[in-house]
Every structure is written in C-alpha cells, then in structure tokens.
Design a protein around this motif. Structure first.
Motif, mmCIF file in Angstrom:
data_model
loop_
_atom_site.group_PDB
_atom_site.id
_atom_site.type_symbol
_atom_site.label_atom_id
_atom_site.label_comp_id
_atom_site.label_asym_id
_atom_site.label_seq_id
_atom_site.Cartn_x
_atom_site.Cartn_y
_atom_site.Cartn_z
ATOM 1 N N LEU A 134 0.796 -1.189 -0.042
ATOM 2 C CA LEU A 134 -0.161 -0.087 -0.227
ATOM 3 C C LEU A 134 0.842 1.287 0.071
ATOM 4 O O LEU A 134 0.588 2.242 -0.731
ATOM 5 N N LEU A 135 1.804 1.134 0.766
ATOM 6 C CA LEU A 135 2.662 2.511 0.702
ATOM 7 C C LEU A 135 3.524 2.670 -0.514
ATOM 8 O O LEU A 135 3.952 3.544 -1.087
ATOM 9 N N ILE A 136 3.946 1.429 -1.026
ATOM 10 C CA ILE A 136 4.780 1.636 -2.354
ATOM 11 C C ILE A 136 3.702 2.139 -3.494
ATOM 12 O O ILE A 136 4.148 2.974 -4.263
ATOM 13 N N GLY A 137 2.447 1.692 -3.473
ATOM 14 C CA GLY A 137 1.383 2.232 -4.312
ATOM 15 C C GLY A 137 0.967 3.598 -4.171
ATOM 16 O O GLY A 137 1.003 4.388 -5.213
ATOM 17 N N GLN A 138 1.275 4.295 -2.976
ATOM 18 C CA GLN A 138 1.006 5.648 -2.679
ATOM 19 C C GLN A 138 2.241 6.455 -3.080
ATOM 20 O O GLN A 138 1.905 7.552 -3.513
ATOM 21 N N ALA A 139 3.383 5.910 -2.663
ATOM 22 C CA ALA A 139 4.655 6.665 -3.402
ATOM 23 C C ALA A 139 4.643 6.650 -4.867
ATOM 24 O O ALA A 139 5.138 7.691 -5.534
ATOM 25 N N ALA A 140 4.058 5.493 -5.458
ATOM 26 C CA ALA A 140 4.253 5.642 -6.898
ATOM 27 C C ALA A 140 3.218 6.492 -7.780
ATOM 28 O O ALA A 140 3.305 6.724 -8.770
ATOM 29 N N THR A 141 2.042 6.782 -7.151
ATOM 30 C CA THR A 141 1.275 7.820 -7.780
ATOM 31 C C THR A 141 1.733 9.182 -7.914
ATOM 32 O O THR A 141 0.944 9.687 -8.539
ATOM 33 N N GLY A 142 2.518 9.488 -7.193
ATOM 34 C CA GLY A 142 2.934 10.699 -7.290
ATOM 35 C C GLY A 142 2.284 11.733 -6.221
ATOM 36 O O GLY A 142 1.477 11.519 -5.341
ATOM 37 N N PRO A 143 2.591 13.284 -6.528
ATOM 38 C CA PRO A 143 1.876 14.179 -5.319
ATOM 39 C C PRO A 143 0.361 14.206 -5.443
ATOM 40 O O PRO A 143 -0.052 13.994 -6.622
ATOM 41 N N VAL A 144 -0.004 14.620 -4.383
ATOM 42 C CA VAL A 144 -1.591 14.860 -4.458
ATOM 43 C C VAL A 144 -1.783 16.035 -5.402
ATOM 44 O O VAL A 144 -1.172 17.180 -5.300
#
Length: 100
Positions: A14-24
């Motif tokens: 989940l953390l890797i997926g959040q980091a890969a999506t880029g900035p909010v």
C-alpha cells in the motif's frame, strides 16, 4: 529466517502504491489559490505599514524622552534635584519617622 506476516506485506505494498502515484493534486482551483495568495500578500503589506508606524512612533518617543531628560538635567533645574537630603526609597517599608 522469519517470514513477514501478510498484514505487513499488505501495508508495504500500500505504501509503495501511494509513493508511486505521485503528489496529491491541488485541493483548490487555481482561481481560488490566486485569491488566497492576494489576500495573504495584502495582509503582509498591511503588517508592514503597521510595523513602520510603530517604528516611527518609537523613534519620536525616544527623541522626546531625550529632550525631556536634557531639560531636567539642565543647570536651571539642577537645584531642584539636589536637595542635600538622601533619596527616599519609596519601596522600602521602613521609613524613618513614620508611625508603624
């Protein structure tokens, strides 16, 4: 060698997926951001004016105080300040000659 628990692996993914999506993305539209920036800038401008007024007032008061001190220390007033008696400490609770 110990194997990580499935919950730990899920959290890591989940953390890797959040980091890969880029900035909010920006929460406010650009027009609203520009208005907020203008208000912020206007507030700083007003604070700068207030700071300048306070500085000017302090300088004027310092000059007035210097003039008053010079006037008090002038020779024509020195005889009023030099009474020959010791100075009275108004904060001292034991004053000579006072009834207790």
């Amino acid at each position: 060698m110990a194997h990580p628990s499935p919950a730990l692996l899920g959290l890591l993914l989940l953390l890797i997926g959040q980091a890969a999506t880029g900035p909010v993305s920006d929460p406010l539209p650009r027009a609203d951001q520009a208005a907020a920036c203008q208000k912020h800038s206007a507030l700083h401008d007003r604070l700068d004016v207030v700071e300048k007024r306070v500085d000017d007032t302090v300088q004027k008061l310092e000059a007035e105080l210097a003039l008053l001190l010079d006037a008090i220390e002038a020779p024509e007033w020195s005889h009023l300040l030099d009474t020959g008696k010791p100075a009275v400490d108004i904060l001292d609770s034991k004053v000579e000659g006072a009834a207790s």
